[in-house]
Design a protein around this motif. Structure first.
Motif, PDB file in Angstrom:
ATOM      1  N   VAL A  11       0.853  -1.191   0.000  1.00  0.00           N
ATOM      2  CA  VAL A  11       0.000   0.000   0.000  1.00  0.00           C
ATOM      3  C   VAL A  11       0.889   1.241   0.000  1.00  0.00           C
ATOM      4  N   VAL A  12       0.641   2.136  -0.935  1.00  0.00           N
ATOM      5  CA  VAL A  12       1.374   3.405  -0.984  1.00  0.00           C
ATOM      6  C   VAL A  12       0.445   4.500  -0.466  1.00  0.00           C
ATOM      7  N   GLY A  13       0.733   4.980   0.743  1.00  0.00           N
ATOM      8  CA  GLY A  13      -0.095   6.041   1.336  1.00  0.00           C
ATOM      9  C   GLY A  13      -0.933   5.528   2.488  1.00  0.00           C
ATOM     10  N   ALA A  14      -0.449   5.805   3.716  1.00  0.00           N
ATOM     11  CA  ALA A  14      -1.196   5.368   4.909  1.00  0.00           C
ATOM     12  C   ALA A  14      -2.199   6.438   5.305  1.00  0.00           C
ATOM     13  N   ARG A  16      -6.512   7.735   5.076  1.00  0.00           N
ATOM     14  CA  ARG A  16      -7.765   7.152   5.568  1.00  0.00           C
ATOM     15  C   ARG A  16      -8.140   5.905   4.783  1.00  0.00           C
ATOM     16  N   VAL A  17      -8.049   6.002   3.446  1.00  0.00           N
ATOM     17  CA  VAL A  17      -8.450   4.860   2.616  1.00  0.00           C
ATOM     18  C   VAL A  17      -7.391   3.764   2.638  1.00  0.00           C
ATOM     19  N   GLY A  18      -6.138   4.160   2.545  1.00  0.00           N
ATOM     20  CA  GLY A  18      -5.060   3.160   2.478  1.00  0.00           C
ATOM     21  C   GLY A  18      -5.056   2.232   3.682  1.00  0.00           C
ATOM     22  N   LEU A  70      -2.258   2.260  -4.813  1.00  0.00           N
ATOM     23  CA  LEU A  70      -1.930   3.672  -4.607  1.00  0.00           C
ATOM     24  C   LEU A  70      -3.112   4.361  -3.935  1.00  0.00           C
ATOM     25  N   SER A  71      -2.977   4.593  -2.645  1.00  0.00           N
ATOM     26  CA  SER A  71      -4.044   5.284  -1.912  1.00  0.00           C
ATOM     27  C   SER A  71      -3.541   6.661  -1.504  1.00  0.00           C
ATOM     28  N   VAL A  72      -2.869   7.307  -2.437  1.00  0.00           N
ATOM     29  CA  VAL A  72      -2.375   8.671  -2.217  1.00  0.00           C
ATOM     30  C   VAL A  72      -3.450   9.652  -2.677  1.00  0.00           C
ATOM     31  N   ALA A  76      -1.425  13.075  -6.499  1.00  0.00           N
ATOM     32  CA  ALA A  76      -0.124  12.389  -6.342  1.00  0.00           C
ATOM     33  C   ALA A  76      -0.080  11.066  -7.118  1.00  0.00           C
ATOM     34  N   ILE A  77      -1.216  10.604  -7.648  1.00  0.00           N
ATOM     35  CA  ILE A  77      -1.222   9.286  -8.305  1.00  0.00           C
ATOM     36  C   ILE A  77      -0.258   9.264  -9.492  1.00  0.00           C
ATOM     37  N   GLY A  78      -0.353  10.276 -10.366  1.00  0.00           N
ATOM     38  CA  GLY A  78       0.507  10.331 -11.557  1.00  0.00           C
ATOM     39  C   GLY A  78       1.989  10.356 -11.191  1.00  0.00           C
ATOM     40  N   HIS A  98      -5.304   2.368  -8.424  1.00  0.00           N
ATOM     41  CA  HIS A  98      -5.621   3.472  -7.521  1.00  0.00           C
ATOM     42  C   HIS A  98      -7.079   3.366  -7.111  1.00  0.00           C
ATOM     43  N   VAL A  99      -7.456   4.182  -6.127  1.00  0.00           N
ATOM     44  CA  VAL A  99      -8.807   4.083  -5.555  1.00  0.00           C
ATOM     45  C   VAL A  99      -9.575   5.393  -5.698  1.00  0.00           C
ATOM     46  N   SER A 100      -9.115   6.224  -6.632  1.00  0.00           N
ATOM     47  CA  SER A 100      -9.773   7.511  -6.848  1.00  0.00           C
ATOM     48  C   SER A 100     -11.029   7.326  -7.690  1.00  0.00           C
ATOM     49  N   GLY A 101     -12.087   8.052  -7.324  1.00  0.00           N
ATOM     50  CA  GLY A 101     -13.303   7.994  -8.132  1.00  0.00           C
ATOM     51  C   GLY A 101     -13.190   8.853  -9.374  1.00  0.00           C
ATOM     52  N   ILE A 121     -10.112   1.333  -9.006  1.00  0.00           N
ATOM     53  CA  ILE A 121     -11.183   0.672  -8.236  1.00  0.00           C
ATOM     54  C   ILE A 121     -11.593   1.592  -7.088  1.00  0.00           C
ATOM     55  N   HIS A 122     -12.757   2.200  -7.235  1.00  0.00           N
ATOM     56  CA  HIS A 122     -13.188   3.201  -6.248  1.00  0.00           C
ATOM     57  C   HIS A 122     -14.288   2.654  -5.350  1.00  0.00           C
ATOM     58  N   PRO A 123     -13.990   2.517  -4.044  1.00  0.00           N
ATOM     59  CA  PRO A 123     -15.062   2.111  -3.129  1.00  0.00           C
ATOM     60  C   PRO A 123     -16.012   3.285  -2.898  1.00  0.00           C
ATOM     61  N   THR A 126     -17.586   6.731   2.258  1.00  0.00           N
ATOM     62  CA  THR A 126     -16.810   7.802   2.875  1.00  0.00           C
ATOM     63  C   THR A 126     -15.891   7.210   3.946  1.00  0.00           C
ATOM     64  N   PHE A 127     -14.638   7.615   3.910  1.00  0.00           N
ATOM     65  CA  PHE A 127     -13.639   7.167   4.887  1.00  0.00           C
ATOM     66  C   PHE A 127     -13.204   8.403   5.654  1.00  0.00           C
ATOM     67  N   SER A 128     -13.605   8.502   6.903  1.00  0.00           N
ATOM     68  CA  SER A 128     -13.290   9.735   7.622  1.00  0.00           C
ATOM     69  C   SER A 128     -12.156   9.537   8.617  1.00  0.00           C
TER      70      SER A 128
HETATM   71  N1  LIG Z   1     -11.674   9.645   1.989  1.00  0.00           N
HETATM   72  C1  LIG Z   1     -12.652   9.134   1.276  1.00  0.00           C
HETATM   73  O1  LIG Z   1     -13.818   9.164   1.710  1.00  0.00           O
HETATM   74  C2  LIG Z   1     -12.360   8.449  -0.042  1.00  0.00           C
HETATM   75  C3  LIG Z   1     -13.326   7.552  -0.548  1.00  0.00           C
HETATM   76  C4  LIG Z   1     -13.041   6.827  -1.696  1.00  0.00           C
HETATM   77  C5  LIG Z   1     -11.826   7.053  -2.383  1.00  0.00           C
HETATM   78  N2  LIG Z   1     -10.939   7.963  -1.895  1.00  0.00           N
HETATM   79  C6  LIG Z   1      -9.669   8.133  -2.636  1.00  0.00           C
HETATM   80  O2  LIG Z   1      -8.635   7.538  -1.851  1.00  0.00           O
HETATM   81  C7  LIG Z   1      -7.382   8.210  -2.115  1.00  0.00           C
HETATM   82  C8  LIG Z   1      -6.768   8.643  -0.801  1.00  0.00           C
HETATM   83  O3  LIG Z   1      -7.677   9.513  -0.145  1.00  0.00           O
HETATM   84  P1  LIG Z   1      -7.663   9.664   1.450  1.00  0.00           P
HETATM   85  O4  LIG Z   1      -8.948  10.325   1.818  1.00  0.00           O
HETATM   86  O5  LIG Z   1      -7.267   8.395   2.089  1.00  0.00           O
HETATM   87  O6  LIG Z   1      -6.485  10.741   1.601  1.00  0.00           O
HETATM   88  P2  LIG Z   1      -5.587  11.054   2.891  1.00  0.00           P
HETATM   89  O7  LIG Z   1      -6.218  10.539   4.120  1.00  0.00           O
HETATM   90  O8  LIG Z   1      -5.232  12.494   2.764  1.00  0.00           O
HETATM   91  O9  LIG Z   1      -4.285  10.191   2.625  1.00  0.00           O
HETATM   92  C9  LIG Z   1      -3.451  10.414   1.544  1.00  0.00           C
HETATM   93  C10 LIG Z   1      -2.160   9.678   1.793  1.00  0.00           C
HETATM   94  O10 LIG Z   1      -1.342   9.827   0.629  1.00  0.00           O
HETATM   95  C11 LIG Z   1      -0.011  10.038   1.035  1.00  0.00           C
HETATM   96  N3  LIG Z   1       0.690  10.745  -0.034  1.00  0.00           N
HETATM   97  C12 LIG Z   1       0.319  11.915  -0.619  1.00  0.00           C
HETATM   98  N4  LIG Z   1       1.201  12.215  -1.587  1.00  0.00           N
HETATM   99  C13 LIG Z   1       2.113  11.223  -1.621  1.00  0.00           C
HETATM  100  C14 LIG Z   1       3.279  10.966  -2.401  1.00  0.00           C
HETATM  101  N5  LIG Z   1       3.662  11.792  -3.392  1.00  0.00           N
HETATM  102  N6  LIG Z   1       4.000   9.856  -2.151  1.00  0.00           N
HETATM  103  C15 LIG Z   1       3.624   8.999  -1.166  1.00  0.00           C
HETATM  104  N7  LIG Z   1       2.522   9.184  -0.375  1.00  0.00           N
HETATM  105  C16 LIG Z   1       1.795  10.287  -0.606  1.00  0.00           C
HETATM  106  C17 LIG Z   1      -0.118  10.815   2.320  1.00  0.00           C
HETATM  107  O11 LIG Z   1       1.054  10.551   3.012  1.00  0.00           O
HETATM  108  P3  LIG Z   1       1.737  11.565   4.055  1.00  0.00           P
HETATM  109  O12 LIG Z   1       0.681  11.907   5.074  1.00  0.00           O
HETATM  110  O13 LIG Z   1       2.805  10.730   4.628  1.00  0.00           O
HETATM  111  O14 LIG Z   1       2.175  12.733   3.250  1.00  0.00           O
HETATM  112  C18 LIG Z   1      -1.345  10.182   2.971  1.00  0.00           C
HETATM  113  O15 LIG Z   1      -0.985   9.077   3.757  1.00  0.00           O
HETATM  114  C19 LIG Z   1      -7.715   9.371  -3.062  1.00  0.00           C
HETATM  115  O16 LIG Z   1      -7.448   8.949  -4.385  1.00  0.00           O
HETATM  116  C20 LIG Z   1      -9.220   9.570  -2.856  1.00  0.00           C
HETATM  117  O17 LIG Z   1      -9.845  10.111  -4.006  1.00  0.00           O
HETATM  118  C21 LIG Z   1     -11.179   8.668  -0.759  1.00  0.00           C
END
Ligand SMILES: NC(=O)c1ccc[n+]([C@@H]2O[C@H](COP(=O)([O-])OP(=O)(O)OC[C@H]3O[C@@H](n4cnc5c(N)ncnc54)[C@H](OP(=O)(O)O)[C@@H]3O)[C@@H](O)[C@H]2O)c1
Length: 301
Positions: A11-14, A16-18, A70-72, A76-78, A98-101, A121-123, A126-128
């Motif tokens: 998993v890349v990106g710890a 909420r979703v990752g 990639l859950s960044v 940052a995905i690209g 990736h998991v982006s919608g 693959i977008h779930p 909401t992940f809060s």
């Molecule tokens: N939240 C939701 O409800 C939800 C629902 C479905 C899908 N998504 C999708 O899930 C993805 C992640 O969203 P999230 O809400 O989980 O975001 P988030 O909580 O802000 O987490 C993003 C993570 O990405 C890491 N990151 C950012 N840029 C990076 C880079 N260049 N290299 C490595 N790690 C990097 C951050 O790491 P650091 O903190 O260490 O910088 C952080 O751990 C997005 O594509 C979003 O569209 C979100």
């Protein structure tokens, strides 16, 4: 016969979703070989949700994972896909998902160009950041975009998470996501604003008052769409609507633009769905347009 579950996951990106998806994959029997975290907040989240999973760097994930998740953040995905492609560790056939919608497969092109299998693959959830986020994943729709030959892999992964695959064409993905934002994210703002207005009206527990009304409206809307509409717009009660406008202008002016714009959308949809006589709904539209023009004039002064 090998299954997708035989592939180790990195998993890349710890975020909420990752962390939530990582935990759901572990619970589903996948081998999670590592997770990346740069900030203290991400490191702490990984330690809380996935205490037994090692923190690793991107090259380690590229070398050891058959599925790279990639859950960044969307932006940052690209760059991360480029970093992976340039690492020289990526092997043809490795899944990079990736998991982006909002994003489709194009954003993964740097990895695809060196032979990776791209999946989006977008779930639809909401992940809060709550500890319970991973418990909400069963039975969800997962919006999948995949090349035709890769569809079975994506479907297997989603089924392992007890999810339901919903296929979205690459070119439809942004519209798909805009629709979710309109319906789900805006709902939060709408309800928070309504609770503020109720509090201003002296209601001690706004959530208590709203909950049954909102829950029933939500269920009715999901089942019947526009036909579920009740209230002054449907009844074409222009006197009540005008009184609302005055009350909001006096007591909660910051909410007036949303009331007027939402009322207009509602009236236009009510007219299209023939929820009342066209002439009467025309009057509602005219009233709301006039009040919106006045409000814009006030704001411009
Ligand atoms: N939240 C939701 O409800 C939800 C629902 C479905 C899908 N998504 C999708 O899930 C993805 C992640 O969203 P999230 O809400 O989980 O975001 P988030 O909580 O802000 O987490 C993003 C993570 O990405 C890491 N990151 C950012 N840029 C990076 C880079 N260049 N290299 C490595 N790690 C990097 C951050 O790491 P650091 O903190 O260490 O910088 C952080 O751990 C997005 O594509 C979003 O569209 C979100």
């Amino acid at each position: 016969m090998p299954t997708i579950k035989d592939r180790p996951v990195g998993v890349v990106g710890a975020g909420r979703v990752g962390t939530a998806l990582g935990l759901a994959l572990v619970r589903a029997g996948y081998d999670l070989v590592g997770i990346t975290a740069r900030s203290d907040a991400s490191r702490q989240r990984a330690a809380d949700v996935l205490p037994d999973i090692p923190l690793v760097d991107l090259p380690t994930i590229a070398k050891s994972a058959g599925i790279i998740l990639l859950s960044v953040t969307d932006d940052a995905i690209g760059p991360v896909a480029t970093e992976l492609a340039e690492s020289a560790h990526l092997q043809p056939g490795q899944i990079v998902m990736h998991v982006s919608g909002a994003c489709g497969l194009t954003v993964l092109a740097p990895a695809t160009d060196v032979g990776a299998v791209p999946l989006a693959i977008h779930p639809a959830m909401t992940f809060s950041g709550l500890a319970t986020d991973a418990d909400n994943l069963a039975g969800l729709a997962y919006a999948i975009t995949a090349r035709p030959d890769d569809r079975p892999l994506a479907e297997e992964l989603v089924r392992d998470l007890a999810g339901v695959p919903v296929w979205i064409a690459d070119e439809d993905r942004t519209l798909y996501h805009a629709a979710l934002v309109l319906g789900a994210n805006n709902l939060i703002t709408l309800l928070a604003a309504a609770m503020d207005a109720l509090a201003a009206a002296g209601v001690p527990d706004p959530g208590f008052v709203l909950a049954p009304l909102v829950r029933t409206s939500l269920e009715n809307a999901l089942r019947h769409g526009d036909q579920a509409l009740t209230g002054p717009v449907r009844r074409a009660d222009t006197g009540t609507i005008d009184a609302h406008v005055r009350a909001l202008r006096d007591r909660a002016p910051e909410l007036l633009p949303a009331y007027l714009q939402f009322g207009l959308v509602t009236a236009t949809r009510a007219r299209r769905a023939a929820l009342n006589e066209v002439d009467r709904l025309d009057e509602v539209v005219a009233l709301l347009e006039a009040r919106a023009a006045e409000a814009n004039g006030d704001a411009g002064r």
